[in-house]
Design a protein around this motif. Structure first.
Motif, short mmCIF file in Angstrom:
data_model
loop_
_atom_site.label_atom_id
_atom_site.label_comp_id
_atom_site.label_asym_id
_atom_site.label_seq_id
_atom_site.Cartn_x
_atom_site.Cartn_y
_atom_site.Cartn_z
N LEU A 168 4.73 3.45 2.11
CA LEU A 168 4.64 4.60 3.01
C LEU A 168 3.33 4.58 3.80
N THR A 169 2.26 4.13 3.16
CA THR A 169 0.98 4.05 3.87
C THR A 169 1.10 3.06 5.03
N ALA A 173 3.72 2.29 6.60
CA ALA A 173 4.62 2.82 7.62
C ALA A 173 3.90 3.81 8.53
N ARG A 174 2.86 4.46 7.97
CA ARG A 174 2.22 5.53 8.75
C ARG A 174 0.94 5.10 9.44
N ASP A 223 10.21 5.35 -0.90
CA ASP A 223 9.39 4.14 -0.90
C ASP A 223 8.14 4.37 -1.74
N THR A 224 7.45 3.27 -2.07
CA THR A 224 6.21 3.42 -2.84
C THR A 224 5.10 3.94 -1.93
N THR A 225 4.02 4.40 -2.58
CA THR A 225 2.86 4.90 -1.85
C THR A 225 2.37 3.85 -0.85
N TRP A 226 2.34 2.62 -1.30
CA TRP A 226 1.80 1.56 -0.45
C TRP A 226 2.70 1.30 0.76
#
Lengths: 449, 449
Positions: B281-282, B284-285, B276-279
């Protein structure tokens, strides 16, 4: 449609067993699916289950026994004679029969094999006991339908009738040459739609996926999933057809693997299950707890070495569990996503890009959490300097924890070690230590003590 | 046997695409399995993949597109005209076609459906778009082989030839009455081994497992696994046969569910993936990290309320991360084992027995870890009283954490909520707070401050 197992039904069965009313039991459980019989075994005592195994026909009870938890199955088998166990085995496909047998002691194994009526079945079982449990050889069944390329469709159908009786479900028909080398396959659909006079050699598909008898279960699972195979033939090194593996056996295997990864992430030994005994569960948990404790004791020593801070900023110590928790959570998140990505083959792109990505995510998350911490710190009177110190330390810890969580599994995988062991307690513990060390070192620098 | 995708091959393909050497590409990729074509798409640019989709025959590329990650598939579809997308859909089973379509915008969906040549196929797809994605209706395919009970075996085989051409794999033949109600099934094996003149009504198996079109995917997965079914027919409320679900679709479903549980245990939102993209993943976390942080800030406040301890026993604060870590680890272990037990239906016995079991395990683990802590405390000069306090607090925390970890998931499950949400950050955070509260309360009692 579904048969339902109620408390009433269980009570009724128990009463009938006590009354030794065999006729009523046979009538009640007639045509009940073996998976349901297995659930009934789960609910009654071992003695009662043994009674049912002896009473009902082996075709049902053998399959029901296969569905049971290993422990319960062993308890029931202990109550059966070798001859009775052999009768159960007679009804099972070779792969299941072997799973069954391998749980018995060597001596009983021998007696049981001697007692199996069908000599070919017994020979197949003995052969299969030689393969590793999780290899293609251990997973395959010997029962399959094979035809010669020289046969006609009509002759083939005739000969298949005899073979098919031993095979629970015919997935594919395998085509072999005179020396039993696998040369292709035939779908039942093709056979149904072919002219009776055609030769098998004219209609078979020469392109057939197969696995070697020594391939690992993981490899077989990967191949079957990738190509959506419902059955795959197994050959020996010279290409002779030995058996076949069906998707339902692989389904169990895939589920077991997923369950294992899940347990590793939670810090449990591989075979732990909810209905294990207290002692088994303790052994599954204690090693990981000790590992965690040793790590935490390391963290205690680190804090002790910074005890100067107690005089100047004792409040720093209120935030250590917070820093440790954030480090742990970030580490578990990063490692879980990488472990899953490695398992599903979607860790793409270069290591540098991944490094950059993890640092970016860490920065965004760290700044967001940092703002929260500073707001909290100011509201609860911890002052600017201390709040900023905690926030800065947290940001650094988040980035370090994300990198450790990402690259330790990649490194393990690269070294051929299962990356799943790097999730859970291992990563939380090491990140706890790193986190606390970074936190106090930064605090010392920023606050001076 | 396996086709291997090497860097050389990818480079060769890229060069051929650049040179627009269609003949060589078609020759190179002739007979390559769609799963391998999908892997090639993964390695090349979207433009190159689009070029291949347009060049290769739709039978292969449509299946290859199905194997791709959603994001990549969308990118490629963006480059295709509605007519080109319709050509791909023509080759897919209805269930896959619907998955495919549902990712497109409403407007494009309409254009694509209008462009599908086979009107019946188009009608089936429109009907299926109405079902929930994860229901039996959303998972089924309309393609199946159905026969009337009044036909003869010979007539049946003749009519099946026509039907079977649209069906990739024939698992079972379903038997219906005049009004298309499902009344039984016929295995291909039975059909092969029956006399040509027999009537279907004489040889079919009237006992057939089926699911309702509105049943949930979980229920279908459970049924198919329990009874080892490779395909299950789907009917509407009045018993009319609508479609069938095959084991490979359910296999994907089971894996997705396992992956989701794993992510939840790690504190990741449900759809997170390594690429996934950085955004993404952010997003998601971050929510889970914020949850953890808020909990930890609660713990900071608890410690602040015990700051009197700083004067008397400041060393107590060295042990807070340890107590929190133990509480977290024990909580995750207990909840993971229960969540998995609930999923696999092996949480047996009464709640009282489970309570007793958890307390026993907690006592054994707690005493073992306690001895370690006391030994460490004495060696590193923390003194008897403090070491004993930490050990006692840890023992209590272990038992409380185990009980919380065990009974929160059971309670959630009982209320109909997915117990998996109780694993991971949720349980670690609440156990952190409980743990620190218990630790300082006990310390106050034992050490007096």
């Amino acid at each position: 449609m579904a048969f339902e197992i109620t408390e009433d039904l269980i009570e009724q069965i128990e009463n009938l067993i006590e009354a030794r009313n065999d006729v009523a039991i046979l009538e009640l459980l007639d045509e009940v699916h073996h998976a349901d019989i297995a659930e009934i075994f789960d609910e009654i005592t071992t003695e009662e289950a043994t009674y049912l195994v002896k009473l009902l026909d082996s075709e049902t009870t053998s399959e029901a026994l296969m569905e049971l938890d290993e422990d319960l199955r062993e308890d029931i088998l202990d109550n059966l004679s070798p001859q009775e166990i052999a009768d159960e085995l007679n009804e099972l496909d070779t792969d299941d029969a072997v799973d069954f047998l391998s749980e018995l002691s060597d001596e009983i194994q021998k007696q049981v094999i001697d007692a199996i009526e069908d000599e070919e079945h017994a020979r197949d079982i003995v052969e299969m006991l030689l393969y590793e449990e999780d290899s293609a050889g251990g997973l395959m069944a010997k029962e399959l339908v094979r035809v010669r390329e020289t046969w006609t469709v009509a002759g083939c159908v005739r000969k298949m009738r005899a073979q098919a009786q031993n095979v629970t479900r015919v997935h594919s028909v395998y085509v072999v040459d005179k020396k039993d080398h696998l040369i292709g396959r035939l779908s039942l659909k093709d056979l149904l739609t072919a002219e009776a006079k055609s030769k098998i050699s004219d209609i078979y598909i020469p392109n057939v996926d197969s696995v070697n008898v020594h391939d690992s279960g993981e490899d077989v699972a990967r191949l079957m999933q990738k190509y959506d195979l419902e059955a795959v033939p197994v050959t020996n090194d010279s290409g002779v057809l030995l058996g076949r593996i069906t998707i339902d056996d692989i389904l169990d295997f895939i589920r077991d693997e997923a369950d294992e990864d899940y347990r590793m992430a939670a810090g449990l030994s591989q075979s732990a299950e909810a209905d294990d005994t207290t002692w088994e569960l303790t052994r599954a948990r204690l090693p990981w707890l000790v590992l965690g404790l040793v790590g935490s004791l390391g963290a205690v020593n680190i804090m002790k070495s910074f005890e100067g801070a107690l005089q100047v900023h004792p409040e720093l110590f209120f935030f250590t569990p917070l820093v440790a928790a954030v480090a742990g959570n970030v580490g578990v998140q990063s490692s879980a996503i990488i472990v899953q990505g490695l398992a599903n083959d979607n860790v793409t792109g270069s290591l540098w890009l991944r490094l950059l990505k993890e640092i970016s995510i860490g920065l965004i998350n760290g700044i967001a959490l940092g703002i929260l911490v500073i707001t909290f710190g100011l509201i609860f009177g911890f002052g600017w300097m201390l709040s900023l110190t905690v926030a800065t330390a947290m940001l650094s810890v988040i980035i370090v924890a994300a990198l450790v969580g990402t690259f330790v599994p990649i490194l393990l995988n690269w070294k051929g070690i299962d990356p799943a062991i790097a999730t859970g307690p291992f990563i939380t513990t090491s990140n706890d230590i790193f986190g606390i060390l970074i936190y106090f070192s930064l605090a010392k620098l920023m606050l001076g003590f």
